[in-house]
Motif scaffolding. Structure first.
Motif, PDB file in Angstrom:
ATOM      1  N   UNK A   1      59.900  29.114  57.496  1.00  0.00           N
ATOM      2  CA  UNK A   1      60.832  29.590  58.521  1.00  0.00           C
ATOM      3  C   UNK A   1      60.657  31.080  58.787  1.00  0.00           C
ATOM      4  N   UNK A   2      60.510  31.838  57.707  1.00  0.00           N
ATOM      5  CA  UNK A   2      60.457  33.290  57.848  1.00  0.00           C
ATOM      6  C   UNK A   2      59.267  33.709  58.714  1.00  0.00           C
TER       7      UNK A   2
ATOM      8  N   UNK B   1      65.964  42.614  67.395  1.00  0.00           N
ATOM      9  CA  UNK B   1      65.691  41.519  66.456  1.00  0.00           C
ATOM     10  C   UNK B   1      66.852  40.528  66.394  1.00  0.00           C
ATOM     11  N   UNK B   2      67.763  40.658  67.324  1.00  0.00           N
ATOM     12  CA  UNK B   2      68.947  39.799  67.267  1.00  0.00           C
ATOM     13  C   UNK B   2      68.687  38.470  67.958  1.00  0.00           C
ATOM     14  N   UNK B   3      68.928  37.398  67.213  1.00  0.00           N
ATOM     15  CA  UNK B   3      68.578  36.062  67.686  1.00  0.00           C
ATOM     16  C   UNK B   3      69.804  35.384  68.293  1.00  0.00           C
ATOM     17  N   UNK B   4      69.683  34.974  69.553  1.00  0.00           N
ATOM     18  CA  UNK B   4      70.800  34.292  70.210  1.00  0.00           C
ATOM     19  C   UNK B   4      70.671  32.780  70.071  1.00  0.00           C
ATOM     20  N   UNK B   5      69.452  32.283  70.142  1.00  0.00           N
ATOM     21  CA  UNK B   5      69.223  30.842  69.998  1.00  0.00           C
ATOM     22  C   UNK B   5      68.138  30.624  68.962  1.00  0.00           C
ATOM     23  N   UNK B   6      68.383  29.699  68.065  1.00  0.00           N
ATOM     24  CA  UNK B   6      67.360  29.299  67.101  1.00  0.00           C
ATOM     25  C   UNK B   6      67.434  27.793  67.013  1.00  0.00           C
ATOM     26  N   UNK B   7      66.360  27.134  67.372  1.00  0.00           N
ATOM     27  CA  UNK B   7      66.411  25.683  67.449  1.00  0.00           C
ATOM     28  C   UNK B   7      65.148  25.096  66.841  1.00  0.00           C
ATOM     29  N   UNK B   8      65.330  24.152  65.930  1.00  0.00           N
ATOM     30  CA  UNK B   8      64.181  23.504  65.313  1.00  0.00           C
ATOM     31  C   UNK B   8      64.512  22.026  65.219  1.00  0.00           C
TER      32      UNK B   8
ATOM     33  N   UNK C   1      61.001  25.015  54.133  1.00  0.00           N
ATOM     34  CA  UNK C   1      61.932  26.113  54.356  1.00  0.00           C
ATOM     35  C   UNK C   1      61.233  27.475  54.241  1.00  0.00           C
TER      36      UNK C   1
ATOM     37  N   UNK D   1      59.716  32.653  62.325  1.00  0.00           N
ATOM     38  CA  UNK D   1      60.759  33.462  62.963  1.00  0.00           C
ATOM     39  C   UNK D   1      60.203  34.835  63.352  1.00  0.00           C
TER      40      UNK D   1
ATOM     41  N   UNK E   1      59.992  36.172  67.158  1.00  0.00           N
ATOM     42  CA  UNK E   1      60.738  37.354  67.605  1.00  0.00           C
ATOM     43  C   UNK E   1      59.782  38.351  68.274  1.00  0.00           C
TER      44      UNK E   1
END
Lengths: 273, 294
Positions: free
Chosen positions: A226-227, A210-217, A223, A230, A234
């Motif tokens: 987002x959850x 579940x580890x996010x390296x890139x998050x781009x919006x 807001x 995401x 994932x």
């Protein structure tokens, strides 16, 4: 607005007939160029990208100090990763020429370089550089995700040690930013049409974690959405990772069968499956 | 070109050990920001923002130009950010570094692409004449958290700015001087602010810091910038690579960012009100009076 997605609520089918959590067809190939140290070709729906990797090779003299699309950690002790992206003129419908110094392309290059600088074991190759040349042959949404996936494949093909796969995909939300309704559904893996109309995020995770390296919006979105986006993204990344893994294992099995590589004793994989 | 000086091994160890013990080098809490100061200049459209030792000055200017042919009904709005060698010797003129590219993209995405300024209101004569609004970002000194400071300064300067009033009679466009007609504010739709989170430490125990100094910024393992307005709309999120972070952390960060963004909105509103009050000479009668203050 380029299209009307209001029909979505009736049939729960998207413009290209997918359901909300369906990926487009993902087709991955590695070792497509014999001359390169590592290479890959990836299709996510109609987005088609190619990656050619050179290295690890001796680092060139730092002619210009910091070059574009480069990420180095800890000076000469670690390998630097250089990324260059070329978007073909025929990649999209509008034939818009993007120059070499286009800031959007530069940002993409930097993102990819920085992502892999933290995953590849660069400390094993001091004073060397790994160059990734990415070519966009056809752009139809999820471009950054496709580029990241292609780069992962090329790095694996080149046999460069890294801690895990980087798997990426996009997720969107069905209602536009203006509407504050709660009935918005998250969508997985958007194409250009959907990207133009809906808010979306690009997520890259480290393997199946579940580890996010890139998050781009880059679009306006409530807001609270987002959850949900995401979580869907994932899950999508996990699916993508398995597809990439399958492509690599299939190629490996084929190479062993053809005698291009030898089966090692440590390999637990069964070739016949 | 001189390279940026990297922190020494001692500094590295000191900062990371301190963070493990829950301390920051300057004694702040992890989520505590440095004191923010926002000042407006004598002219309209000049704002100076200070986050600790980071100082950014923004000047907004307007001129009448020809609109782009593919967008005849829209004015031109651009944000120019250039880092000069005045900030640090590693920045050179005309050779954009990574920091500079990312800063200009961040401002572009946050303010321009999110539609904070209504560009259609800048149109004067469709396809022929429009206003061109330009915000110049000058970084005067750099001690970390440049994006947040620059974004706050640009938003404040644009909201403070007044463009000359104009009128159209038939085919004749008249632009009035400030003496003839009071300049008018821009048509501003919403105020997005950037909030950057810096992550330290490897897998497992991640420390999340707000408003990092330059030293901390050089040592962080990754960072994420959220841009939000006070209505809870995300305009942009970017975590561009770096060490991976657990997904739920971002949801928490988004909530913190929203609270921070409301705080900044309040600050800008308050400062604008103060500035307007100090400019107000007491109406037309006070302006026209012949009496002198002795």
């Amino acid at each position: 607005m380029p299209l009307d997605t209001s029909t979505y609520s009736l049939a729960l089918l998207r413009v290209d007939g997918r359901r909300w959590n369906e990926l487009r067809r993902l087709h991955a190939q590695i070792r497509i160029q014999a001359a390169a140290d590592g290479s890959s070709y990836l299709e996510m729906g109609n987005t088609k990208v190619m990656c050619v990797l050179t290295g690890p090779s001796e680092a060139q003299q730092q002619q210009q100090g910091q070059r574009r699309g480069q990420a180095t950690a800890g000076g000469g002790k670690n390998a630097s990763i250089n990324v260059s992206i070329v978007v073909a003129g025929f990649a999209s419908v509008d034939h818009k020429k993007r120059g070499r110094n286009d800031k959007r392309t530069q940002e993409l290059e930097l993102t990819i370089a920085k992502t892999f600088a933290s995953v590849v074991h660069t400390h094993l190759f001091p004073n060397s550089s790994i160059s990734l040349a990415l070519h966009v042959l056809s752009a139809d949404g999820s471009l950054l995700a496709a580029l990241l996936n292609a780069a992962t494949l090329a790095l694996i093909d080149a046999g460069i040690p890294m801690s895990d796969y980087i798997a990426a995909c996009t997720a969107g939300s069905t209602s536009s930013y203006a509407a504050a309704d709660d009935s918005a559904d998250p969508l997985l893996d958007l194409n250009t049409q959907e990207e133009q109309e809906l808010p979306f995020i690009t997520v890259a995770t480290l393997g199946e974690t579940d580890r996010v390296a890139v998050l781009n919006c880059e679009s306006r979105v409530q807001v609270s959405r987002l959850e949900g986006m995401l979580a869907v993204a994932v899950d999508g990344c996990k699916e993508v990772k398995q597809l990439l893994d399958k492509a690599i294992k299939a190629k490996g099995a084929k190479m062993i069968r053809e005698g291009a590589a030898e089966k090692s004793d440590a390999m637990a994989m069964d070739l016949d499956e | 070109m001189p390279r940026e000086a990297e922190p020494s091994l001692n500094e590295r160890n000191f900062v990371s050990r301190a963070l493990e013990e829950g301390l920051r080098v300057d004694g702040r809490k992890f989520d505590q920001c440095r004191p923010v100061s926002l000042k407006f200049g004598d002219e309209f459209g000049v704002a100076e923002v200070q986050f600790g030792k980071t100082k950014v000055l923004v000047k907004v200017s307007a001129e009448v130009t020809v609109p782009y042919t593919d967008r005849p009904f829209e004015g031109v709005f651009s944000i120019a950010s250039e880092l000069s060698p005045m900030v640090a010797p590693s920045f050179e003129v005309n050779r954009p570094t990574e920091t500079e590219v990312l800063l200009s993209r961040m401002l572009e995405k946050t303010i321009r692409r999110s539609g904070a300024l209504d560009t259609e209101s800048l149109c004067l004569v469709a396809g022929k004449k429009c206003w061109s609004i330009r915000a110049d970002v000058h970084v005067l000194s750099l001690d970390g958290n440049l994006t947040d400071a620059a974004c706050l300064a640009v938003v404040a300067a644009l909201r403070h700015f007044r463009k000359p009033d104009s009128s159209i009679e038939g085919e004749i466009l008249t632009v009035y001087t400030p003496a003839e007609r009071e300049p008018v504010p821009l048509s501003w739709l919403h105020s997005p602010f950037c909030i950057t989170f810096s992550y330290f430490g490897e897998e497992g125990d991640t420390a999340v810091l707000l408003d990092t100094t330059w030293l901390e910024e050089q040592l962080r393992t990754s960072s994420c910038t959220f841009s939000l307005n006070r209505h809870g709309e995300i305009c942009q999120v970017s975590k561009l690579g770096g060490v991976s972070i657990d997904a739920p952390v971002f949801v928490q960060c988004a909530q913190v960012a929203l609270a921070k963004s409301k705080e900044y909105t309040e600050l800008v509103d308050r400062k604008l009100a103060e500035d307007a009050k100090s400019r107000d000479k007491g109406g037309l009668m006070a302006e026209l009076t012949a009496e002198n203050d002795r």
